[in-house]
Design a protein around this motif. Structure first.
Motif: not given
Length: 206
Positions: A9-10, A34, A46-47, A49-50, A53
């Motif tokens: 995710y980063r 997303r 989910e990844t 979304r992170r 974020n």
């Protein structure tokens, strides 16, 4: 060489920030939903979304109700990219230093092994070549100078056999019991591995 692997995710957040920093995605534009990001990068929702974020926390994008994720700062995106690049450079330097330390340690280990082998072989040679003489030059004062070998009882008290005396550029081979020992003489003698220390103690501990 080991590196610290970034969470997926980063990595995605950094790639989006890079596009914002180079104006491929402009301030005010909407970032893909997303689901689209997940498909584009081959990750779960989910990844994705992170990843968004991370950009929100850094104030690069803003989540607006009804509009989704909107780019709000190119400058903060550039700062984020610069910080990540600096971190990678530091990691690279750290890895380089770690490798140098490993190589240095390997060199020290090899040196220690060579020294041990040398000592072991030297001891083995001395044990199997007992007639190879030790050498000791008398450079310190002693009360025993000027006395003959017989007076000194040299053979009995040191347990060594004196095979030569170097005196004023002359070498006396197999000195007899009346040969004298003087300051500056070089003694050549045979014995066990403790002989040098024993002879030193004989002259300088009196």
């Amino acid at each position: 060489m080991s590196t610290i692997k970034q969470p997926r995710y980063r990595v995605i957040a950094l790639r989006i920030a890079e596009k914002i920093s180079t104006n491929q995605i402009k301030v005010g534009e909407k970032i893909h939903a997303r689901s689209t990001l997940a498909t584009t990068f081959g990750v779960s929702s989910e990844t994705a979304r992170r990843a968004l974020n991370v950009l929100v926390d850094l104030e690069i994008v803003e989540i607006r109700h009804g509009s989704g994720a909107i780019v709000v700062s190119r400058q903060k995106a550039q700062e984020y990219v610069a910080a990540e690049n600096e971190a990678r450079d530091l990691q690279s330097l750290e890895n380089g230093l770690t490798e140098q330390i490993k190589e240095h340690q390997a060199g020290l280990n090899a040196l220690a092994k060579s020294i041990k082998n040398y000592v072991d072989q030297s001891q083995h040679y001395q044990q199997h070549n007992p007639l190879t003489p030790f050498e000791l030059t008398l450079t310190e004062n002693s009360s025993l100078y000027g006395k003959t070998l017989s007076e000194l009882n040299f053979w009995h008290l040191t347990g060594t056999t004196l095979v030569g005396i170097g005196h004023e550029d002359k070498l006396v081979i197999s000195p007899g019991p009346y040969a004298k020992i003087e300051l500056g003489d070089t003694l050549y003698f045979v014995g066990d591995e403790n002989s040098v220390q024993i002879v030193q103690n004989f002259f300088y501990d009196n």
